[in-house]
Design a protein around this motif. Structure first.
Motif, PDB file in Angstrom:
ATOM      1  N   UNK A  16      -9.805   6.145   5.119  1.00 42.82           N
ATOM      2  CA  UNK A  16     -10.145   7.558   5.146  1.00 42.82           C
ATOM      3  C   UNK A  16      -9.220   8.228   4.131  1.00 42.82           C
ATOM      4  N   UNK A  17      -9.731   8.628   2.968  1.00 41.66           N
ATOM      5  CA  UNK A  17      -8.859   9.145   1.911  1.00 41.66           C
ATOM      6  C   UNK A  17      -8.038  10.367   2.331  1.00 41.66           C
ATOM      7  N   UNK A  18      -8.609  11.226   3.161  1.00 43.28           N
ATOM      8  CA  UNK A  18      -7.847  12.405   3.603  1.00 43.28           C
ATOM      9  C   UNK A  18      -6.648  12.002   4.440  1.00 43.28           C
ATOM     10  N   UNK A  19      -6.819  11.022   5.303  1.00 41.90           N
ATOM     11  CA  UNK A  19      -5.690  10.583   6.148  1.00 41.90           C
ATOM     12  C   UNK A  19      -4.623   9.873   5.300  1.00 41.90           C
ATOM     13  N   UNK A  20      -5.033   9.101   4.317  1.00 45.76           N
ATOM     14  CA  UNK A  20      -4.039   8.426   3.463  1.00 45.76           C
ATOM     15  C   UNK A  20      -3.307   9.457   2.608  1.00 45.76           C
ATOM     16  N   UNK A  96      -1.851   7.039  11.791  1.00 43.09           N
ATOM     17  CA  UNK A  96      -2.860   6.844  10.735  1.00 43.09           C
ATOM     18  C   UNK A  96      -2.841   5.405  10.241  1.00 43.09           C
ATOM     19  N   UNK A  97      -1.666   4.868  10.007  1.00 33.89           N
ATOM     20  CA  UNK A  97      -1.581   3.496   9.499  1.00 33.89           C
ATOM     21  C   UNK A  97      -2.077   2.491  10.542  1.00 33.89           C
ATOM     22  N   UNK A  98      -1.762   2.711  11.805  1.00 32.52           N
ATOM     23  CA  UNK A  98      -2.276   1.834  12.859  1.00 32.52           C
ATOM     24  C   UNK A  98      -3.803   1.856  12.872  1.00 32.52           C
ATOM     25  N   UNK A 120       1.361  -0.046   3.960  1.00 25.51           N
ATOM     26  CA  UNK A 120       0.442  -0.979   3.315  1.00 25.51           C
ATOM     27  C   UNK A 120      -0.945  -0.862   3.918  1.00 25.51           C
ATOM     28  N   UNK A 121      -1.910  -1.274   3.125  1.00 24.72           N
ATOM     29  CA  UNK A 121      -3.314  -1.252   3.526  1.00 24.72           C
ATOM     30  C   UNK A 121      -3.968  -2.552   3.086  1.00 24.72           C
ATOM     31  N   UNK A 122      -4.810  -3.128   3.936  1.00 27.89           N
ATOM     32  CA  UNK A 122      -5.540  -4.322   3.516  1.00 27.89           C
ATOM     33  C   UNK A 122      -6.481  -4.010   2.349  1.00 27.89           C
ATOM     34  N   UNK A 123      -6.650  -4.953   1.461  1.00 25.69           N
ATOM     35  CA  UNK A 123      -7.566  -4.777   0.334  1.00 25.69           C
ATOM     36  C   UNK A 123      -8.401  -6.041   0.141  1.00 25.69           C
ATOM     37  N   UNK A 124      -9.470  -5.875  -0.601  1.00 24.02           N
ATOM     38  CA  UNK A 124     -10.299  -6.994  -1.002  1.00 24.02           C
ATOM     39  C   UNK A 124     -10.462  -6.955  -2.501  1.00 24.02           C
TER      40      UNK A 124
END
Length: 126
Positions: A16-20, A96-98, A120-124
């Motif tokens: 969610x871009x707003x939360x990040x 937010x991160x959780x 950190x955030x998971x990515x693909x």
């Protein structure tokens, strides 16, 4: 100075871009608030273990090691900083991160000053 260690790599992060943005705003706001006049704040990124790791580092007074585990609790503040905010920014950032299956943590060298906040955030790869 922004050090970019993820340029020229194609990856996707579902979030969610707003939360990040809110996490960034909370961490950058704290870095500015606790850095001295003409202080230095560094933002870096790197890819590590299938996650993109963001680091916000400042040269403020630092955080006592015994408080590092407490700073993400709601309303928690040190006596020295209790007049500088509500004590909710870091706990909201943790929530937010959780929700994004990410992590948030801090490191600090209290004796020398300065703190680093990471998330950190998971990515693909795409």
């Amino acid at each position: 100075m922004i050090q970019d260690l993820v340029s020229n790599q194609d990856f996707m992060v579902e979030c969610d871009p707003e939360r990040i943005r809110q996490v960034f705003a909370n961490l950058l706001g704290n870095a500015v608030k606790f850095s001295p006049v003409k202080g230095i704040i560094k933002i870096t990124t790197e890819l590590r273990n299938k996650k993109i790791v963001f680091r916000i580092e400042d040269n403020g007074p630092g955080i006592d090691q015994k408080n590092l585990e407490l700073i993400f609790n709601r309303f928690w503040q040190t006596k020295d900083t209790s007049s500088q905010g509500s004590g909710l920014g870091l706990s909201i950032s943790k929530w937010i991160m959780d929700a994004h299956e990410g992590n948030i943590w801090a490191e600090s060298v209290f004796e020398k000053g300065g703190s680093s906040f990471y998330f950190d955030l998971p990515y693909e790869r795409i």
